[in-house]
Scaffold this active site. Structure first.
Site, mmCIF file in Angstrom:
data_model
loop_
_atom_site.group_PDB
_atom_site.id
_atom_site.type_symbol
_atom_site.label_atom_id
_atom_site.label_comp_id
_atom_site.label_asym_id
_atom_site.label_seq_id
_atom_site.Cartn_x
_atom_site.Cartn_y
_atom_site.Cartn_z
ATOM 1 N N PRO A 200 0.849 -1.202 0.000
ATOM 2 C CA PRO A 200 0.000 0.000 0.000
ATOM 3 C C PRO A 200 0.879 1.245 0.000
ATOM 4 O O PRO A 200 1.976 1.252 0.560
ATOM 5 C CB PRO A 200 -0.781 -0.112 1.309
ATOM 6 C CG PRO A 200 -0.650 -1.531 1.730
ATOM 7 C CD PRO A 200 0.657 -2.016 1.205
ATOM 8 N N LYS A 201 0.410 2.299 -0.650
ATOM 9 C CA LYS A 201 1.141 3.567 -0.648
ATOM 10 C C LYS A 201 0.594 4.432 0.484
ATOM 11 O O LYS A 201 -0.516 4.940 0.403
ATOM 12 C CB LYS A 201 1.009 4.283 -1.990
ATOM 13 C CG LYS A 201 1.892 5.524 -2.086
ATOM 14 C CD LYS A 201 1.782 6.182 -3.435
ATOM 15 C CE LYS A 201 2.760 7.351 -3.523
ATOM 16 N NZ LYS A 201 2.607 8.327 -2.413
ATOM 17 N N TRP A 202 1.379 4.592 1.533
ATOM 18 C CA TRP A 202 0.945 5.315 2.718
ATOM 19 C C TRP A 202 1.020 6.820 2.487
ATOM 20 O O TRP A 202 1.951 7.316 1.855
ATOM 21 C CB TRP A 202 1.792 4.908 3.914
ATOM 22 C CG TRP A 202 1.606 3.465 4.247
ATOM 23 C CD1 TRP A 202 2.318 2.409 3.769
ATOM 24 C CD2 TRP A 202 0.592 2.912 5.082
ATOM 25 N NE1 TRP A 202 1.820 1.225 4.258
ATOM 26 C CE2 TRP A 202 0.760 1.507 5.068
ATOM 27 C CE3 TRP A 202 -0.436 3.460 5.841
ATOM 28 C CZ2 TRP A 202 -0.066 0.656 5.789
ATOM 29 C CZ3 TRP A 202 -1.255 2.621 6.564
ATOM 30 C CH2 TRP A 202 -1.070 1.229 6.539
ATOM 31 N N GLY B 104 -2.799 4.640 -3.140
ATOM 32 C CA GLY B 104 -2.350 3.826 -4.254
ATOM 33 C C GLY B 104 -1.532 2.629 -3.816
ATOM 34 O O GLY B 104 -1.626 2.163 -2.678
#
Length: 362
Positions: free
Chosen positions: A28-30, A176
């Site tokens: 996951p894009k944090w 994203g």
């Protein structure tokens, strides 16, 4: 500090791609503050993307690192503030404050968490030259006893799972998916990873513009356009659009001249410079915590023209990042541009992504 990898370190970066590539490790894009954590015994430093230490702003994370990370290590990750409603980037921005008393208060009121996703050093070993697949396995093992403030990001090598994460996790405030080559080494300041981000469009009201930093009286150039959306009959500031060529910046000066306010004409945001006005309406011009001296004044325009923009996702009621111009929409009336047109992601709980994330903040 006497670590195999010492600060400052420029974090490895990602370049945008339109879809999820095959043959990678996916995460996951944090949506937080990128940070490299250095620990050498009792010494802790929280680095940032611009190499400025963030240690003083997050005393609760310094304490957590001393309790939850190996005695000597360098870990790459993201500082986030987790809530029951997802990640709160606005609260995270509030943490950057010059007053020690306020930093201390906010560390107790809105404590941050650290989500780790790479391991650059452990003990006396520099791991940056090892393949990411090895670094990931060592990260999971080294942080197996971490928590409740330090967490390891979930990862998968299944692109179908990554696609599901891309769709579902946005509802928890993530923006994203990141794809990392399994055999990739850690390359400082190089865009060798890949990021896949959400993009959407919206029709917005043009409400004003700011001059470009290189603009002069002899050669005026527009820097950015201010965008608005109507909510309950009031025009609310939703963000800006920029990234024009120099030629286009010059053209816009003449193109937008007919929209300049005449003598005695009012503007929905004319009280933007008054701090009290921001309490009842979302206006441009709030002082930046990153650059308090930045000129936030703008040239107001009659809100009569509509433009379509591309944006990634919302941060509360505003676009999280700079929006991008697509086209003018002269077929739309300004009053028809409301928040109702915006797509709302399905709600998703952070604890379903990383168990225990944000529990320490309760």
């Amino acid at each position: 500090m006497r670590l195999p990898v010492n600060p400052p370190v420029k974090p490895m970066l990602a370049k945008s791609v339109p879809g999820i590539p095959d043959g990678a490790s996916y995460e996951p894009k944090w949506d937080g503050f990128r940070s490299l954590v250095f620990r050498d015994g009792d010494e802790v430093e929280l680095g940032s993307r611009n190499e400025r230490p963030m240690t003083r702003y997050f005393p609760e994370l310094v304490a957590a690192v001393l309790k939850e990370l190996p005695e000597r290590c360098v870990v790459d990750g993201e500082i986030v503030i987790a809530t029951d409603h997802g990640l709160d980037f606005e609260a995270l921005q509030q943490r950057i404050h010059p007053a020690v008393s306020r930093v201390t208060m906010l560390s107790e009121k809105t404590p941050a968490s650290f989500v780790a996703f790479d391991l650059l050093a452990l003990g006396d070993e520099d791991l940056s030259g090892r393949p990411f697949e090895d670094r990931r396995a060592m990260l999971v093992e080294a942080l197996s006893g971490a928590g409740p403030s330090v967490h390891v990001t979930p990862a998968t090598t299944d692109p179908k799972v990554a696609q599901r994460w891309f769709t579902e996790f946005e509802g928890a405030g993530l923006d994203g998916v990141v794809a990392k080559p399994l055999d990739g080494t850690y390359q400082q300041d190089k865009r060798v990873m890949f990021k896949i981000k959400h993009t959407r469009t919206a029709d917005c009201v043009l409400a004003g513009y700011r001059w470009h930093k290189t603009s002069t009286q002899e050669k005026p150039l527009i820097g950015s356009l201010l965008l608005g959306l109507y909510e309950d009959g009031r025009l609310q500031n939703v963000g800006v659009v920029g990234a024009f060529t120099a030629k286009r910046r010059a053209e816009l000066v003449e193109e937008l001249e007919p929209l300049l306010l005449g003598d005695g004409e009012d503007h929905p945001w004319q009280e933007w410079s008054s701090p009290a006005a921001h309490e009842g309406q979302r206006l441009p011009g709030n002082v930046s915590r990153w650059n308090a001296t930045k000129d936030l004044s703008f040239v107001p325009l009659r809100p009569e023209r509509v433009l379509e923009v591309k944006y990634e996702h919302m941060e509360g009621t505003r676009f999280r990042h700079l929006a991008h111009f697509i086209r003018w929409r002269d077929d739309r009336t300004p009053e028809s541009c409301t928040y109702e047109q915006l797509e709302e992601p399905v709600n998703f709980r952070l604890t379903d992504i990383v168990p225990g994330l944000g529990v320490a903040a309760d």
